[in-house]
Design an enzyme around this catalytic site. Structure first.
Site, PDB file in Angstrom:
ATOM      1  N   GLU A 339     -17.812 -37.445 -20.879  1.00 15.53           N
ATOM      2  CA  GLU A 339     -17.619 -35.995 -21.063  1.00 15.53           C
ATOM      3  C   GLU A 339     -16.149 -35.575 -21.155  1.00 15.53           C
ATOM      4  O   GLU A 339     -15.773 -34.560 -20.563  1.00 15.53           O
ATOM      5  CB  GLU A 339     -18.265 -35.239 -19.891  1.00 15.53           C
TER       6      GLU A 339
HETATM    7  C1  TNX Z   1     -23.258 -35.465 -16.144  1.00 20.64           C
HETATM    8  S1  TNX Z   1     -23.580 -38.364 -16.195  1.00 20.64           S
HETATM    9  C2  TNX Z   1     -22.133 -36.108 -15.672  1.00 20.64           C
HETATM   10  C3  TNX Z   1     -21.627 -35.775 -14.324  1.00 20.64           C
HETATM   11  C4  TNX Z   1     -22.422 -34.682 -13.674  1.00 20.64           C
HETATM   12  C5  TNX Z   1     -23.890 -34.878 -13.956  1.00 20.64           C
HETATM   13  C6  TNX Z   1     -24.753 -33.892 -13.262  1.00 20.64           C
HETATM   14  C7  TNX Z   1     -22.149 -38.333 -16.462  1.00 20.64           C
HETATM   15  C8  TNX Z   1     -21.597 -39.568 -16.884  1.00 20.64           C
HETATM   16  N1  TNX Z   1     -21.515 -37.165 -16.294  1.00 20.64           N
HETATM   17  O1  TNX Z   1     -20.273 -35.419 -14.390  1.00 20.64           O
HETATM   18  O2  TNX Z   1     -22.182 -34.728 -12.311  1.00 20.64           O
HETATM   19  O3  TNX Z   1     -24.090 -34.787 -15.335  1.00 20.64           O
HETATM   20  O4  TNX Z   1     -26.099 -34.201 -13.429  1.00 20.64           O
END
Ligand code: TNX
Length: 527
Positions: A339
């Site tokens: 992300e």
């Molecule tokens: C996605 S999964 C994220 C996290 C968040 C999560 C909450 C991932 C690699 N990144 O930063 O905590 O969703 O469900």
């Protein structure tokens, strides 16, 4: 008519009573049929021989060869069994075993089918013999012994009862070599003792990796001596604002050792180039603007980035990974990479390429979220699939191995259903059946058994603030994930698992796990 009514009501009362009786706790039955015992994860094979072995105050534990490691495993067994039985089971070297009841732990190189973590447990009326090729296999086998004893064995006070195990043979080894859980200690910080309890609980279900998400926008949780403000300032808060904290290097080392004693490898993660707000608050020079960011206590994602074209950033990455690599005996350093919405792809790719080289320079293997497959993966990179199938495909095309953490199945922070108070639901509502009914090799077309190193269930902690809440979200779903990682798909059927999980309830109770008692399961009651 009146007579008939009376008969009916008597029958009805009897029926209700027997229904009630069947729901309340029964006195522990005498185990005589090993094939009927509930073991989770389900073992490869179980054969019964119809008798029972009894653990008594004169039982001794023998180790077949000298060596600290075997002794330590024997002491684990003795420690597991002593609070409830009150027996002080001594550990001695093999040779002087008597016929009237003993436990023998042995290493046997020739049984190669058992691999690194498999074991064979032979139970006769006189002896319980646990054999494995490697110490890790013996440790996994101990967990099976715990589940074969009455659930009272998990209580931490003396229980007046007899300790019998049905006789027969269990041969067992795992499907996947990587069976993991992840704990996000960044969004909310969890103390060393909570993490140790989580380690104990995952060990009980034969998991072998604990991934610690040590940094994120809301907090930096590991002391880095060359950049001290990361933990001191960047770790000073958490989601919601109150609290926060970090592990000193000594505390981290203690956790690593605690895990290693239970044959669990710690996988430390420093998330970058996004999810770095806590670092950006601590050192202005990590920001392209040259100005420090502000501490963040909300739950948004995707707004922060390291300054990818500044050399100081790579000095930082090198120092952090260098210190972490020195403290971590396990093979992996997880560099996050998820992300990074605030990092343009043309900056993200060269950043991830350099970060990977830094991991290799410090003698470790690269681990990262599936987005890192957009970069050029180095040899032996492990890519953790959570969302984008395309990224998992890119990973295997580059020769990487995949860890399966599909958010729709393994994310322990997802709510069970729309009434769950904790958790999020952006990926799915995940009931206990949904977390169990999936097959790792069917998740992404072309990503097959040979590409999959294993399975991991992450617990993100935006909404999870303490150990009770960790347990409520993780259990019982993590138990099902552990079975998917250990047990062959041919032995996994929801109806059978559902029944076993229900019968396993007294063990959850005795372990004082605050699990979610889903309506989908008939939970066996307990006193
Ligand atoms: C996605 S999964 C994220 C996290 C968040 C999560 C909450 C991932 C690699 N990144 O930063 O905590 O969703 O469900």
């Amino acid at each position: 008519m009146k007579y008939l009514m009376n008969t009916f009501s008597t029958i009805a009362i009897l029926a209700i009573f027997s229904l009630y009786a069947s729901c309340t706790s029964e006195p522990p039955k005498e185990p005589t049929d090993l094939t009927q015992e509930v073991i989770i994860p389900k073992p490869v094979s179980v054969t019964a021989s119809g008798g029972a072995f009894t653990l008594t105050e004169t039982t001794k534990i023998f180790t077949q060869s000298d060596g600290e490691e075997l002794d330590q495993i024997a002491r684990h067994l003795s420690n597991y069994l002593s609070p409830a039985t009150g027996f002080d089971l001594p550990v001695e070297s093999a040779g002087s075993e008597s016929d009237d009841g003993h436990i023998l732990l042995q290493l046997n190189d020739s049984d190669t089918e058992l691999g690194e973590e498999g074991y064979e447990l032979n139970i006769t009326e006189d002896a319980l013999t646990l054999a494995a090729q490697q110490p890790a296999g013996l440790f996994r086998g101990l967990q099976t012994i715990r589940q074969l004893l009455p659930s009272g064995i998990e209580k931490d006070s003396l229980q007046e009862m007899s300790w019998k195990i049905a006789t027969g043979t269990i041969r067992d080894y795992p499907m996947y070599e990587y069976r993991g859980a992840m704990l996000d200690v960044a969004r909310h910080f969890f103390q060393v003792d909570d993490v140790k309890r989580y380690i104990d609980l995952i060990a009980y279900y034969k998991l072998n990796h604990l991934h610690l998400h040590l940094s994120d926008d809301q907090g930096w949780r590991i002391e880095i001596k060359s950049w001290p403000k990361l933990a001191e300032y960047g770790g000073s808060t958490q989601v919601g604002g109150e609290g926060g904290g970090h592990y000193t290097q000594e505390e981290y080392t203690d956790l690593v050792q605690y895990a290693q004693d239970r044959f669990i490898t710690i996988v430390p993660e420093i998330d970058m180039p996004g999810h770095t707000n806590a670092a950006l608050t601590s050192y202005p020079e990590l920001n392209c603007s040259g100005k420090a960011a502000e501490l963040y206590t909300g739950i948004e994602v995707g707004f922060s980035t390291l300054c990818t074209d500044s050399e100081v950033t790579y000095q930082f990455v090198d120092d952090v990974i260098g210190e972490l690599a020195t403290l971590t005996p396990g093979p992996y350093i997880h560099i996050g990479g998820d992300e990074s919405h605030a990092t343009p792809m043309e900056d993200y790719i060269p950043f991830v390429n350099r970060a990977q080289e830094i991991v290799l320079k410090h003698g470790k293997q690269v681990f990262g979220w599936d987005e890192i497959a957009n970069a050029e993966l180095v040899d032996n990179a492990v890519v953790q699939y959570w969302a984008e199938a395309e990224n998992a495909t890119k990973a295997i095309e580059q020769g990487g191995k995949v860890i399966m953490s599909p958010a729709t199945k393994t994310y322990l922070d997802m709510q069970y259903d729309s009434t769950t108070e904790l958790g999020l639901h952006w990926a799915a509502y995940i009931e206990v059946d949904s977390a169990y009914i999936w097959e790792p090799t069917n998740m992404v077309a072309g990503v097959d058994r040979e590409h999959i190193l294993g399975i991991e269930a992450p617990l993100w902690s935006e909404t999870v603030t303490n150990m009770d809440e960790i347990e409520y979200m993780a259990f019982p779903r993590l138990i099902g994930i552990a079975e998917i990682a250990w047990t062959s798909p041919v032995d996994r059927q929801w109806e059978d698992y559902r029944t076993r999980l229900g019968q396993h309830a007294p063990y959850l109770k005795a372990l004082e796990i605050d699990y979610y008692a889903s309506d989908l399961v008939d939970w066996k009651s307990y006193e």
